[in-house]
Design a protein around this motif. Sequence first.
Motif, mmCIF file in Angstrom:
data_model
loop_
_atom_site.group_PDB
_atom_site.id
_atom_site.type_symbol
_atom_site.label_atom_id
_atom_site.label_comp_id
_atom_site.label_asym_id
_atom_site.label_seq_id
_atom_site.Cartn_x
_atom_site.Cartn_y
_atom_site.Cartn_z
ATOM 1 N N GLY A 1 0.768 -1.244 0.000
ATOM 2 C CA GLY A 1 0.000 0.000 0.000
ATOM 3 C C GLY A 1 0.793 1.285 0.000
ATOM 4 N N MET A 2 2.131 1.226 -0.019
ATOM 5 C CA MET A 2 2.906 2.473 0.048
ATOM 6 C C MET A 2 2.612 3.414 -1.125
ATOM 7 S SD MET A 2 6.747 1.857 1.554
ATOM 8 C CE MET A 2 7.226 3.565 1.247
ATOM 9 N N ASP A 3 2.567 2.835 -2.335
ATOM 10 C CA ASP A 3 2.284 3.662 -3.504
ATOM 11 C C ASP A 3 0.897 4.292 -3.414
ATOM 12 O OD1 ASP A 3 4.715 3.353 -4.784
ATOM 13 O OD2 ASP A 3 4.096 1.571 -5.877
ATOM 14 N N GLU A 4 -0.082 3.477 -2.993
ATOM 15 C CA GLU A 4 -1.457 3.970 -2.871
ATOM 16 C C GLU A 4 -1.563 5.046 -1.797
ATOM 17 O OE1 GLU A 4 -1.778 -0.342 -4.276
ATOM 18 O OE2 GLU A 4 -0.512 0.829 -2.925
ATOM 19 N N PHE A 5 -0.819 4.865 -0.706
ATOM 20 C CA PHE A 5 -0.841 5.850 0.375
ATOM 21 C C PHE A 5 -0.297 7.193 -0.108
ATOM 22 C CE2 PHE A 5 1.209 7.993 3.990
ATOM 23 C CZ PHE A 5 0.136 8.086 4.866
ATOM 24 N N LEU A 6 0.830 7.166 -0.816
ATOM 25 C CA LEU A 6 1.415 8.405 -1.330
ATOM 26 C C LEU A 6 0.508 9.067 -2.366
ATOM 27 C CD1 LEU A 6 5.254 7.787 -1.722
ATOM 28 C CD2 LEU A 6 4.156 9.658 -0.495
ATOM 29 N N GLY B 1 -6.213 22.705 9.650
ATOM 30 C CA GLY B 1 -5.101 23.616 9.908
ATOM 31 C C GLY B 1 -3.984 23.650 8.904
ATOM 32 N N LEU B 2 -3.984 22.744 7.911
ATOM 33 C CA LEU B 2 -2.928 22.798 6.908
ATOM 34 C C LEU B 2 -3.139 24.009 6.004
ATOM 35 C CD1 LEU B 2 -0.463 21.308 5.589
ATOM 36 C CD2 LEU B 2 -2.115 20.346 3.968
ATOM 37 N N VAL B 3 -2.048 24.700 5.695
ATOM 38 C CA VAL B 3 -2.099 25.804 4.732
ATOM 39 C C VAL B 3 -1.577 25.264 3.403
ATOM 40 C CG1 VAL B 3 -1.279 28.122 4.185
ATOM 41 C CG2 VAL B 3 -1.747 27.496 6.571
ATOM 42 N N PRO B 4 -2.460 25.108 2.410
ATOM 43 C CA PRO B 4 -2.066 24.452 1.153
ATOM 44 C C PRO B 4 -1.110 25.283 0.309
ATOM 45 C CG PRO B 4 -4.452 24.433 1.437
ATOM 46 C CD PRO B 4 -3.906 25.409 2.419
ATOM 47 N N MET B 5 -0.357 24.586 -0.547
ATOM 48 C CA MET B 5 0.479 25.238 -1.549
ATOM 49 C C MET B 5 -0.395 25.621 -2.742
ATOM 50 S SD MET B 5 2.469 21.822 -2.901
ATOM 51 C CE MET B 5 2.189 20.841 -1.405
ATOM 52 N N THR B 6 0.145 26.361 -3.690
ATOM 53 C CA THR B 6 -0.611 26.747 -4.878
ATOM 54 C C THR B 6 -0.855 25.530 -5.761
ATOM 55 O OG1 THR B 6 1.353 27.221 -6.217
ATOM 56 C CG2 THR B 6 0.485 29.026 -4.856
ATOM 57 N N GLU B 7 -1.832 25.645 -6.650
ATOM 58 C CA GLU B 7 -2.135 24.534 -7.562
ATOM 59 C C GLU B 7 -0.936 24.211 -8.448
ATOM 60 O OE1 GLU B 7 -5.694 25.196 -9.760
ATOM 61 O OE2 GLU B 7 -6.958 25.415 -7.969
ATOM 62 N N GLY B 8 -0.212 25.241 -8.866
ATOM 63 C CA GLY B 8 0.969 25.027 -9.699
ATOM 64 C C GLY B 8 2.048 24.238 -8.976
ATOM 65 N N ASP B 9 2.315 24.624 -7.719
ATOM 66 C CA ASP B 9 3.319 23.913 -6.933
ATOM 67 C C ASP B 9 2.871 22.486 -6.638
ATOM 68 O OD1 ASP B 9 5.092 26.009 -6.887
ATOM 69 O OD2 ASP B 9 4.438 26.784 -4.946
ATOM 70 N N LEU B 10 1.571 22.312 -6.389
ATOM 71 C CA LEU B 10 1.053 20.977 -6.108
ATOM 72 C C LEU B 10 1.285 20.051 -7.300
ATOM 73 C CD1 LEU B 10 -0.413 18.916 -4.396
ATOM 74 C CD2 LEU B 10 -2.590 19.878 -5.167
ATOM 75 N N LYS B 11 1.077 20.529 -8.513
ATOM 76 C CA LYS B 11 1.293 19.700 -9.695
ATOM 77 C C LYS B 11 2.750 19.261 -9.799
ATOM 78 C CE LYS B 11 -2.545 21.494 -12.467
ATOM 79 N NZ LYS B 11 -2.950 22.300 -13.653
ATOM 80 N N LYS B 12 3.674 20.142 -9.456
ATOM 81 C CA LYS B 12 5.103 19.797 -9.482
ATOM 82 C C LYS B 12 5.410 18.727 -8.434
ATOM 83 C CE LYS B 12 6.560 24.427 -10.949
ATOM 84 N NZ LYS B 12 7.288 25.654 -10.520
ATOM 85 N N VAL B 13 4.835 18.885 -7.238
ATOM 86 C CA VAL B 13 5.046 17.912 -6.166
ATOM 87 C C VAL B 13 4.444 16.563 -6.551
ATOM 88 C CG1 VAL B 13 4.454 17.333 -3.787
ATOM 89 C CG2 VAL B 13 5.224 19.639 -4.343
ATOM 90 N N GLN B 14 3.241 16.568 -7.100
ATOM 91 C CA GLN B 14 2.589 15.326 -7.526
ATOM 92 C C GLN B 14 3.443 14.586 -8.550
ATOM 93 O OE1 GLN B 14 -1.079 17.069 -8.867
ATOM 94 N NE2 GLN B 14 -2.217 16.430 -7.048
ATOM 95 N N ALA B 15 3.961 15.320 -9.524
ATOM 96 C CA ALA B 15 4.778 14.695 -10.569
ATOM 97 C C ALA B 15 6.040 14.067 -9.979
ATOM 98 C CB ALA B 15 5.154 15.737 -11.628
ATOM 99 N N ALA B 16 6.681 14.785 -9.038
ATOM 100 C CA ALA B 16 7.911 14.284 -8.424
ATOM 101 C C ALA B 16 7.651 13.030 -7.594
ATOM 102 C CB ALA B 16 8.534 15.367 -7.553
ATOM 103 N N VAL B 17 6.546 13.042 -6.843
ATOM 104 C CA VAL B 17 6.226 11.906 -5.973
ATOM 105 C C VAL B 17 5.855 10.677 -6.793
ATOM 106 C CG1 VAL B 17 4.543 11.033 -4.300
ATOM 107 C CG2 VAL B 17 5.557 13.291 -3.982
ATOM 108 N N LEU B 18 5.004 10.842 -7.786
ATOM 109 C CA LEU B 18 4.549 9.699 -8.583
ATOM 110 C C LEU B 18 5.669 9.133 -9.455
ATOM 111 C CD1 LEU B 18 0.989 10.983 -9.545
ATOM 112 C CD2 LEU B 18 1.643 9.442 -7.687
ATOM 113 N N ALA B 19 6.664 9.987 -9.796
ATOM 114 C CA ALA B 19 7.818 9.525 -10.577
ATOM 115 C C ALA B 19 8.919 8.951 -9.692
ATOM 116 C CB ALA B 19 8.368 10.671 -11.415
ATOM 117 N N LYS B 20 8.691 8.939 -8.381
ATOM 118 C CA LYS B 20 9.686 8.445 -7.411
ATOM 119 C C LYS B 20 11.007 9.206 -7.544
ATOM 120 C CE LYS B 20 7.729 3.766 -7.398
ATOM 121 N NZ LYS B 20 8.003 2.315 -7.551
#
Length: 346
Positions: free
Chosen positions: A288-293, A312-331
Amino acid sequence: MTIKTCAIALLSVAALSVTASARDQIKIVGSSTVYPFTSYVAEEFKATTGNATPVVESTGTGGGMKIFCSGNGLDTPDFTNASRPMKASEYKTCLENGVTDITGMMVGFDGIAFAQSKTNGKINFTREQMFLALAEEVPSKDGKSLIKNPYKTWNEIDAALPNRKITVYGPPTTSGTRDSFDEMVMEHSSKKFEAYGDKKGKYKAVRQDGVFVPAGENDNLIVQKLTKDTAAFGIFGYSFLEENGDKINGASVDSVEPAFDTISSAKYPISRSLYIYAKNSHRSQVKGMDEFLKLYVDAKMIGTKGVLKTIGLVPMTEGDLKKVQAAVLAKTKLTEEMVKKNTILP
């Protein structure tokens, strides 16, 4: 026993060994500030996938990094939460212990609250005033030398401040919150005083005479202490201020209140980024590690309209989130250069 039988037996033993070495439950350690966010995702992960609920321990950022980097075996954690970027020294320890393939994920932003019981009215501190209340040594009256901190009440630092005993409950040195406070309040403020000499801009020693009270890694305990010791202040993550707004309020810092908008815009002087780091070598061995991330990095969790914003979390911008998502899913593999730049992105 025939050669064929022997081969089958050996393959069976090998299969059992692989099964025995695998793990069905994710293990997470680290920051008390990131803990409530990761715990929420862990519960959602259980509810939506049917997998075992990940075990999330609040050990503090420094403590979590120490455990995370202690080795690469499945007896070590799969993730560590952090309320600051991984340090170069921690990265080096990871490499020395065989933890060579790490992916970092930015969770969002948080502010460090300097809070008090709601029985008190609103108050503003400059970072220099906070520094003078907590530093082990402070400039003498003529500003030419350092003396042991003599301040017992806030009005001794500045006559405009209340005549209240200085007591501050805060995190221990293993905490990422403490690291961030040291950098953004203590070291920053020491730049303003010539008396620190070659320590100017680096001074972060906190007084040991009982004025500053290390209160452990559990920020909820600090909140509880403020409801009883109503003259005191506490240092902890903004999310705990948000959750306990009926009991406590946050002091303004340099005339800026701790709030969602001021933290996301970095106007609040004690704002920081939050992270979670993953061992990529565990992804194929821990169920489940991949699914959890994938769930954690989803916009419905940490996006601008994500559910973690409500706690209470203060979110990042949508643009930054897309960069983070790409980095995480690409390991994306964390490198020494990325660590030096305090980033999880190449």
